[in-house]
Motif scaffolding. Sequence first.
Motif, PDB file in Angstrom:
ATOM      1  N   GLY A 127       0.806  -1.219   0.000  1.00 54.20           N
ATOM      2  CA  GLY A 127       0.000   0.000   0.000  1.00 54.20           C
ATOM      3  C   GLY A 127       0.840   1.270   0.000  1.00 54.20           C
ATOM      4  O   GLY A 127       0.369   2.348  -0.369  1.00 54.20           O
ATOM      5  N   ASN A 167      -2.492  -3.043  -6.141  1.00 49.11           N
ATOM      6  CA  ASN A 167      -3.813  -2.959  -5.504  1.00 49.11           C
ATOM      7  C   ASN A 167      -4.706  -4.136  -5.870  1.00 49.11           C
ATOM      8  O   ASN A 167      -5.647  -4.454  -5.158  1.00 49.11           O
ATOM      9  CB  ASN A 167      -4.513  -1.652  -5.900  1.00 49.11           C
ATOM     10  CG  ASN A 167      -3.894  -0.463  -5.210  1.00 49.11           C
ATOM     11  OD1 ASN A 167      -2.792  -0.560  -4.682  1.00 49.11           O
ATOM     12  ND2 ASN A 167      -4.590   0.647  -5.204  1.00 49.11           N
ATOM     13  N   ILE A 199      -6.530  -4.549   6.863  1.00 52.73           N
ATOM     14  CA  ILE A 199      -6.453  -3.083   6.953  1.00 52.73           C
ATOM     15  C   ILE A 199      -5.002  -2.612   7.051  1.00 52.73           C
ATOM     16  O   ILE A 199      -4.701  -1.442   6.853  1.00 52.73           O
ATOM     17  CB  ILE A 199      -7.355  -2.550   8.097  1.00 52.73           C
ATOM     18  CG1 ILE A 199      -8.810  -2.856   7.744  1.00 52.73           C
ATOM     19  CG2 ILE A 199      -7.206  -1.045   8.281  1.00 52.73           C
ATOM     20  CD1 ILE A 199      -9.820  -2.402   8.762  1.00 52.73           C
ATOM     21  N   GLN A 222      -4.458  -0.621   4.048  1.00 49.55           N
ATOM     22  CA  GLN A 222      -4.887   0.777   4.120  1.00 49.55           C
ATOM     23  C   GLN A 222      -3.957   1.568   5.036  1.00 49.55           C
ATOM     24  O   GLN A 222      -3.664   2.739   4.775  1.00 49.55           O
ATOM     25  CB  GLN A 222      -6.338   0.854   4.617  1.00 49.55           C
ATOM     26  CG  GLN A 222      -6.864   2.269   4.840  1.00 49.55           C
ATOM     27  CD  GLN A 222      -7.117   3.013   3.550  1.00 49.55           C
ATOM     28  OE1 GLN A 222      -7.130   2.435   2.472  1.00 49.55           O
ATOM     29  NE2 GLN A 222      -7.315   4.320   3.639  1.00 49.55           N
ATOM     30  N   THR A 247      -2.020   5.037   4.163  1.00 49.05           N
ATOM     31  CA  THR A 247      -2.047   6.298   4.916  1.00 49.05           C
ATOM     32  C   THR A 247      -0.641   6.692   5.383  1.00 49.05           C
ATOM     33  O   THR A 247      -0.305   7.874   5.381  1.00 49.05           O
ATOM     34  CB  THR A 247      -2.982   6.200   6.136  1.00 49.05           C
ATOM     35  OG1 THR A 247      -2.545   5.146   6.985  1.00 49.05           O
ATOM     36  CG2 THR A 247      -4.414   5.956   5.739  1.00 49.05           C
ATOM     37  N   THR A 281      -6.984   5.152  11.055  1.00 53.45           N
ATOM     38  CA  THR A 281      -6.900   3.819  10.447  1.00 53.45           C
ATOM     39  C   THR A 281      -6.542   2.790  11.513  1.00 53.45           C
ATOM     40  O   THR A 281      -7.043   1.652  11.508  1.00 53.45           O
ATOM     41  CB  THR A 281      -5.855   3.808   9.305  1.00 53.45           C
ATOM     42  OG1 THR A 281      -6.157   4.876   8.419  1.00 53.45           O
ATOM     43  CG2 THR A 281      -5.875   2.511   8.537  1.00 53.45           C
ATOM     44  N   GLY A 316     -12.403   4.139   3.887  1.00 59.62           N
ATOM     45  CA  GLY A 316     -11.021   3.964   3.431  1.00 59.62           C
ATOM     46  C   GLY A 316     -10.627   2.501   3.479  1.00 59.62           C
ATOM     47  O   GLY A 316     -10.463   1.838   2.445  1.00 59.62           O
ATOM     48  N   PRO A 317     -10.492   1.941   4.692  1.00 61.69           N
ATOM     49  CA  PRO A 317     -10.081   0.535   4.766  1.00 61.69           C
ATOM     50  C   PRO A 317     -11.132  -0.433   4.232  1.00 61.69           C
ATOM     51  O   PRO A 317     -10.801  -1.409   3.565  1.00 61.69           O
ATOM     52  CB  PRO A 317      -9.862   0.307   6.266  1.00 61.69           C
ATOM     53  CG  PRO A 317     -10.513   1.448   6.962  1.00 61.69           C
ATOM     54  CD  PRO A 317     -10.534   2.599   6.011  1.00 61.69           C
ATOM     55  N   TRP A 362     -11.369  -1.492   0.590  1.00 58.85           N
ATOM     56  CA  TRP A 362     -10.456  -2.538   0.096  1.00 58.85           C
ATOM     57  C   TRP A 362     -10.738  -3.870   0.759  1.00 58.85           C
ATOM     58  O   TRP A 362     -10.623  -4.926   0.148  1.00 58.85           O
ATOM     59  CB  TRP A 362      -8.993  -2.117   0.332  1.00 58.85           C
ATOM     60  CG  TRP A 362      -8.662  -0.906  -0.472  1.00 58.85           C
ATOM     61  CD1 TRP A 362      -8.509   0.379  -0.013  1.00 58.85           C
ATOM     62  CD2 TRP A 362      -8.502  -0.821  -1.896  1.00 58.85           C
ATOM     63  NE1 TRP A 362      -8.257   1.236  -1.062  1.00 58.85           N
ATOM     64  CE2 TRP A 362      -8.242   0.531  -2.220  1.00 58.85           C
ATOM     65  CE3 TRP A 362      -8.548  -1.764  -2.929  1.00 58.85           C
ATOM     66  CZ2 TRP A 362      -8.033   0.961  -3.541  1.00 58.85           C
ATOM     67  CZ3 TRP A 362      -8.340  -1.333  -4.242  1.00 58.85           C
ATOM     68  CH2 TRP A 362      -8.089   0.011  -4.526  1.00 58.85           C
TER      69      TRP A 362
END
Length: 526
Positions: free
Chosen positions: A34, A151, A172, A175, A179, A335, A406-407, A410
Motif C-alpha cells: 500500500g 492494488n 487493513i 490501508q 495512509t 486507520t 477507506g479501509p 479494500w
Amino acid sequence: MPAAGGFDKGTGKVYPGNLTPFVTVTCIVAAMGGLIFGYDIGISGGVTSMAPFLKKFFHSVYDKQQANKSTNQYCQYDSETLTLFTSSLYLAALLSSLVASTVTRKFGRKLSMLFGGVLFLAGGLINGFAKAVWMLILGRILLGFGIGFANQSVPLYLSEMAPYKFRGALNIGFQLSITVGILIANVLNYFFAKIKGGWGWRLSLGGAIVPALIITVGSLVLPDTPNSMIERGEHNEAKRKLKRVRGVDDVDEEFDDLVAASEASRLVEHPWRNLLKRKYRPHLTVAILIPFFQQLTGINVIMFYAPVLFNTIGFASDASLMSAVITGIVNVGATIVSIRYVDKVGRRFLFLEGGIQMLICQIAVAAFIGAKFGVDGNPGDLPKWYAIVVVLFICIYVAGFAWSWGPLGWLVPSEIFPLEIRSAAQSINVSVNMFFTFVVAQIFLTMLCHFKFGLFLFFAFFVIVMSIFIYFFMPETKGIPIEEMGQVWKTHWYWSRFVGPDDFVSAGNLEMGRGKGNATLPVKDV
Ligand code: BGC
C-alpha cells in the motif's frame, strides 16, 4: 423482520488457527504494498503546489498564481495539463489491474506484487529525472501500472492469508500503509519544498523508488497464499504452508474447503463472463458500488489537493503543506482505530458511523467556506481562527473516512468474492476505484472553480446515498471464513433472491447436507 442487510447467524464453521508470528510478519510485509499507492497520493498534491515545479512544467498555472491575489481564489489552479499530470496515473492503474487479474490468477499473488514494485520503481526514476512534461506523464503512467498490479493483488493476498477472525485487522494493514505512505510523502514535501534552488520536487518524485524497493523485495521473500497454490495445483506444498500459516496441524477442514473452492474455480473458463451470472449479482454490485462510493466521499479532494485547498482558503504555501501533514497524521491514527475495532464492531457499524461523521463535516465545511468566500471567491480578510475551524472539520471528516470507507473499500470486496471469480472481481473493484479517482482528480479543480463551496455538498449527497446502500444491502461479513461467505447472501432479505440454496456450497456443507465427494456440485451451472 430480518435486520436490514444484517447477517448474524454465522456459518457455524470454526477453522483452527492462531495469529502466529509467521502470519503477522507475512501480512505486515505484504501490506507494505500500500505504501506505493499512498506515497503517490501524498506526493502529487504537494508537488503541484510547489512554485518551482509549476514554473518549470506548468507555466500558465504559475503565472495565474503570481497574478493579483484578489482574483477568484476558487479558480487559480484550474489547468487541464496540471490535472492530467495528477490523473493520468489512475487511467494507467485501471488498465493494468485488468491485466493483473490474469497474472494473479494464473501465476499467483506474489508475481503481481513483484510487477507492481518494479513498474513503480521505473516510474519513480523517470519522474525524478524529468526534463519535460512528457517525461512526467510517462513516469506517472508507469507508476500507475505498478499501482494497478499492487492494488489488485495485495488485498487478496492479505484476506487469503489471514485467519478469518483477524482478517479485518490484517487486511487493513494495506490501508494503513496507504495512509503512512501519504503521511511520509506530505512530510517530505514540506521539507523538500524548502530546498534552495527549487529542485526539491525531484526528490519528492524520485523518492517513490524507496517504497517501490520495499514491495519489490517483499514480494520476493513472501510465500504465496495456500489458496493460490491450490489454484495452481500445488496441493502438498499448500497444505504444508497452511499448517505453517495457521500454526496448527489440524487444518484438514479448511484445506478441504479450499480444495473444493479451487475445483469449483477450475471449471470456470471465463471468469469475466462468469461474473454476469445471476448468483454473482451481489458480488458484482459490491465490486462496482463500493469503490464508486469510496471515491464519491470526496476524500481525494483532500488527499490530492489539501495543500492547494488550504492555499485557496488563505494559508500561505508553507502553512498549506503543514496542514496537509496534520490531516495525514489524523488519517493514520484513525486507520489504527479501524484495525482495532473492525473485527469487533463489524463492517456495517463502521461504514454507517463514518458516513454520518463525514456528512456532518462536509455540510459544516461548505457553510464555513461559503460564508466567507461567497460565490465570487474573494474572502477579504480571513481571520486565522476561521481557517483553523475549517481545518478542524476537515480533520474530523478525514478521521471518519479513515476508519470506515477507506479501509473497508479494500477489505470488503477482497473478502466476499468466491475463488472462481476472485481475481476478476477484484480487478473490477480496482478499476472502478481508479476510474473514479481519475474522474475526481480530473474534474475537482474545475468543479471547485464552478461549484465553489457547493462542491462539498455534492459529495455530501453521495455520502447519504452510500449510507442508505450499506444499511439495506450490505450484509455483515466479520468473522466468516472467506470460502464460506456464500451463506451471507443466502440469508439476506434482498440478495437471497439471486443466490439459491445450491449456490456456493463448500466441501463442509456438502458433507453435512448432500453427501461427500460432490465438491463440484456448486458450479453445476457453469
Ligand atoms: C483510497 C484512496 C485514498 C486513501 C486515503 C484509500 O482507501 O482508495 O483513494 O486516497 O484511501 O487514505
